[in-house]
Design an enzyme around this catalytic site. Sequence first.
Site, short mmCIF file in Angstrom:
data_model
loop_
_atom_site.label_atom_id
_atom_site.label_comp_id
_atom_site.label_asym_id
_atom_site.label_seq_id
_atom_site.Cartn_x
_atom_site.Cartn_y
_atom_site.Cartn_z
N ASP A 148 -9.42 -0.64 -9.69
CA ASP A 148 -10.14 -1.22 -8.56
C ASP A 148 -11.36 -0.35 -8.22
OD1 ASP A 148 -11.02 -2.49 -6.30
OD2 ASP A 148 -9.27 -2.09 -5.07
N ASP A 154 -0.59 -0.60 -4.49
CA ASP A 154 -1.96 -0.09 -4.50
C ASP A 154 -1.96 1.32 -3.91
OD1 ASP A 154 -4.65 0.39 -4.46
OD2 ASP A 154 -5.20 -1.39 -3.30
N GLU A 160 -2.26 -0.57 -8.69
CA GLU A 160 -3.70 -0.62 -8.53
C GLU A 160 -4.24 0.77 -8.22
OE1 GLU A 160 -4.66 -4.05 -6.15
OE2 GLU A 160 -6.61 -3.24 -5.64
N LYS A 195 0.84 -1.19 0.00
CA LYS A 195 0.00 0.00 0.00
C LYS A 195 0.88 1.25 0.00
CE LYS A 195 -4.20 -1.87 0.46
NZ LYS A 195 -5.31 -1.62 -0.50
N LYS A 235 -14.31 -7.39 -7.02
CA LYS A 235 -14.60 -7.70 -5.61
C LYS A 235 -16.11 -7.88 -5.48
CE LYS A 235 -10.70 -5.06 -3.73
NZ LYS A 235 -10.30 -3.74 -3.21
MG LIG Z 1 -7.28 -1.84 -4.16
#
Ligand SMILES: [Mg+2]
Length: 364
Positions: free
Chosen positions: A243, A190, A218, A162, A267
């Site tokens: 995403d 991400d 991402e 991240k 997701k």
């Molecule tokens: Mg993500």
Amino acid sequence: MKITEVKLGRISVPLRVPFKTALRRVDSVEDIIVEIVTDTGHKGYGEAPPTGVITGDTIGAIVGAIRDHIAPKITGLDILDLEDVLQTIQKSIVHNSSAKAAVDMAVYDLYGQYYNIPVYKLFGGARKSISTDITISVNDPDVMAIDASDAVKRGYDTLKVKVGADTSLDVERLSKVRYAVGKDVRIRIDANQAWSPKEAVRILSNMWSRGLDIELVEQPVKAGDIDGLKFVTENSPVPVLADESVFSPEDALKIMHMHAADMINIKLMKCGGLYNALKIISAAEVYGVECMLGCMLEAKVSVNAAVELACAKKIITRIDLDGPVLCSEDPIIGGAVFNEKEITVSDEPGMGIKGFERGRLIYI
Ligand SMILES: [Mg+2]
């Protein structure tokens, strides 16, 4: 197999360590559990996490959507009229994708149980096991380097790092993580929407020129900035995965048609469950766009449903289903087996979730 009752409960599972992204910090998974009961005595399970900063879904909203809108419309319907039940879920209220996903997966669970087939086989049965990455929370660069080498010691060969909280540190974060884990570990990053399009291209080019070897980035830019996403996709040396820009099948089609991203992260909590995820997958197969299957911070009931899907379809080439391994315990009985990065799907009919450890599911 008629639906007689839609019960709701809460489950709380502590995380091993706090989960930190550019958008939030979380200390424990606090999710809503759906239990659909039928006149045949079967039970189907679903789960919805409150991920307000991404889906807008809160505990109260999830409960309200299911109790006041979805449950009254599906109670009395026959699970074997699958199309009718699934469409009723989607039409019963706008938005509220997490609530819909929780009910949708419980319905598929029951459908599989009735026909005595695991859901992953029903959808295609491409494989029995998958390998997930693990998330490294955004922190000081030195802390992230330690977390990354700890993850590699636990057997992970793919890290999802991240970035994006204090963007001036992002290149240093990746340099230290790469140095700590060596060159054989796959690193994806991400940004959770933290960068502007030009900033993204600058940071990614910088990482690239330093040889940091980033597999993909991402969601570099704001969810609604599809032109910005396309700009990054066209100008960055690192492949781009959408995403937060992709919730619905319509979003996915638009992005694929525009070539605004190289890959799509599916997701269940964004798209409203397996019914819509299958549409995104079909479109991605047509466009030849590889997909990641991801999760929010979720416990095993809903991640298990994602595992069923990931094991069914070959277009899903990347797995980010680390929710259960980020938890410090697993109070859910049955379902997929999570052994650090290796996830093995259940061969039980439906989804294979049998219930909860005593006292852990609090009905509400
Ligand atoms: Mg993500």
